[in-house]
Design an enzyme around this catalytic site. Structure first.
Site, short mmCIF file in Angstrom:
data_model
loop_
_atom_site.label_atom_id
_atom_site.label_comp_id
_atom_site.label_asym_id
_atom_site.label_seq_id
_atom_site.Cartn_x
_atom_site.Cartn_y
_atom_site.Cartn_z
N TYR A 1 -4.62 7.16 -13.79
CA TYR A 1 -5.60 7.31 -12.71
C TYR A 1 -5.38 8.64 -11.99
CZ TYR A 1 -7.73 6.64 -8.17
OH TYR A 1 -8.45 6.82 -7.02
N ARG B 1 3.43 -5.45 11.51
CA ARG B 1 3.75 -4.46 10.46
C ARG B 1 4.86 -5.03 9.57
NH1 ARG B 1 7.33 -1.02 11.70
NH2 ARG B 1 6.40 -0.27 13.63
N ASP C 1 1.62 -0.10 -13.87
CA ASP C 1 0.37 -0.29 -13.13
C ASP C 1 -0.49 -1.26 -13.95
OD1 ASP C 1 -2.23 -0.09 -12.15
OD2 ASP C 1 -2.04 2.03 -11.63
N LYS D 1 -9.27 -3.85 -7.05
CA LYS D 1 -10.05 -4.02 -8.27
C LYS D 1 -10.16 -5.51 -8.64
CE LYS D 1 -10.22 0.38 -7.91
NZ LYS D 1 -9.02 1.10 -7.81
C1 LIG Z 1 -5.30 2.19 -12.46
C2 LIG Z 1 -5.35 2.50 -10.99
N1 LIG Z 1 -4.22 2.61 -10.30
C3 LIG Z 1 -4.21 2.88 -8.98
C4 LIG Z 1 -5.39 3.09 -8.28
C5 LIG Z 1 -5.35 3.40 -6.82
O1 LIG Z 1 -5.69 2.29 -6.06
P1 LIG Z 1 -6.45 2.34 -4.64
O2 LIG Z 1 -7.77 2.99 -4.88
O3 LIG Z 1 -6.52 0.90 -4.25
O4 LIG Z 1 -5.59 3.16 -3.73
C6 LIG Z 1 -6.60 2.99 -8.97
C7 LIG Z 1 -7.87 3.22 -8.25
O5 LIG Z 1 -8.90 3.41 -8.86
C8 LIG Z 1 -6.58 2.68 -10.35
O6 LIG Z 1 -7.72 2.58 -11.07
#
Ligand SMILES: Cc1ncc(COP(=O)(O)O)c(C=O)c1O
Length: 379
Positions: A98, A46, A170, A195
């Protein structure tokens, strides 16, 4: 090293044990000690694991940071950033983000006394009007999911520095191939590594990258204390994904452009959202802070016709109707009922996430096949 070399070699060295060029999957929870505390740098997985360390070094290198941290999902990475805050602190977040990030902010952290302001950041100076003595974090996505709005990171960083507030970006949609927020003045870069970073739709993972040692130490403490780490197998897959990030992104950008230009001329399509169009309100900022415009394209049907939109996503054959984005294969999504269903209808419609909006993650297949697929699906 230039970016295309960093994806392959950044932070990497042959493994100490046998010179393995690719880091082995250290599928272990624990490590033998010769005497209490007598270990070779790893005690418990961890806290740290050698495969994850190799990945975290790669993360740091490709984003021009000094420290990288890998998590079990993108949301786990965002969760760790929010845990830097105290009850009473305030966050200014972009209003087009998101849906899962919005849900984490409003249903989990709000109840622990953190206040969120969701603000249109198309003009970054809007941020300043929401700053109070309690503001501790500015959270932004650019390009935004799913409306492809562009936020001026450099301008946001000038404001965050003026008021001594953390700026987190992000960078999931752009990836460091297109945009490097730490160089533009951000303090924290976050990824849903699920992604483009992973790139093959075969893992769920999050990443944080920072430059500052004190901030890194606080985040490493949270990573270990809260425990939302990823496993060694996923770390291995993400590292493998990163090695082709630059070639994949180049093709994603080429195909994204072809798809956006096809859709914008289609008589059955109303709006096409892609930052490469000169008519995009912040095209000039995208041009300045990004190296290209990415593989994400959103669009609406003429007259915001919901039934038409559903028919299109059902008819697609090369594009798969599915959640997620950023893999080599093309995906289509219906944000209002899928990725952004957790945002109330009146809230999401304010930012353009209407019922006929379709979001495409344009993959790296042959461009002609993608266009032909859209053609037969839209009719
Ligand atoms: C722009 C963005 N940020 C954060 C996330 C969250 O990531 P995760 O699905 O890996 O938890 C996503 C998921 O689609 C996303 O598109």
């Amino acid at each position: 090293m230039k970016f295309n070399t960093k994806t392959i070699h950044g932070g990497q060295k042959p493994d100490d044990a046998f010179g393995s060029v690719i880091p082995p999957i250290y599928q272990t929870s624990t490590y033998a000690q010769s005497t209490p505390g007598g270990h070779k740098g790893y005690e418990y997985s961890r806290s740290a694991n050698p495969t994850r360390t190799a990945l975290e070094k790669s993360f740091a290198c490709i984003e021009n940071g000094n420290y990288g941290l890998a998590f079990g999902s993108g949301l786990a990475a965002i969760d760790a950033v929010l845990k830097l805050l105290e009850p009473g602190d305030e966050v200014i977040s972009t209003n087009d983000l998101y849906g899962g990030s919005y849900r984490l902010f409003t249903t989990i952290f709000q109840k622990f006394g953190i206040k969120f302001n969701f603000v249109g950041m198309g003009n970054a100076s809007n941020i300043e009007g929401f700053i109070t003595d309690s503001t501790k974090l500015i959270w932004l996505e650019t390009p935004t999911n799913p409306m492809m709005n562009i936020i001026d990171i450099k301008a946001a960083a000038v404001i965050s520095k003026k008021y001594n507030i953390l700026l987190a970006v992000d960078n999931t949609f752009a990836t460091p191939y297109l945009q490097q927020p730490l160089d533009l003045g951000a303090d924290i870069v976050m990824h849903s590594a699920t992604k483009y970073i992973g790139g093959h739709s075969d893992l769920v993972m999050g990443a944080l990258i920072v430059k500052d040692k004190d901030l890194a130490d606080r985040l490493y403490f949270i990573q270990n204390a809260s425990g939302a780490i990823c496993g060694p197998q996923d770390s291995f897959l993400a590292l493998r994904g990163i090695k082709t990030l630059h070639v994949r992104m180049q093709r994603h950008c080429e195909n994204g452009k072809a798809v956006a230009e096809y859709l914008v001329n289609h008589p059955k399509i109303e709006n096409v959202y892609w930052p490469g169009f000169e008519s995009h309100p912040n095209h000039h900022i995208a041009k300045e802070q990004m190296n290209d415009f990415g593989g994400m394209v959103s669009f609406t049907t003429k007259g915001n016709n919901y039934e038409e939109a559903i028919k299109i996503v059902e008819n697609l054959k090369v594009f798969t109707l599915a959640e997620s984005l950023g893999g080599v294969e093309s995906l289509a999504g219906h944000p209002a009922s899928m990725t952004h269903a957790s945002i109330p209808k009146e809230e999401r419609e304010k930012t353009g996430v209407v019922d006929s909006l379709i979001r495409l993650s344009v993959g790296i297949e042959d461009e002609d096949d993608l266009i032909a697929d859209l053609k037969q699906a839209i009719g």
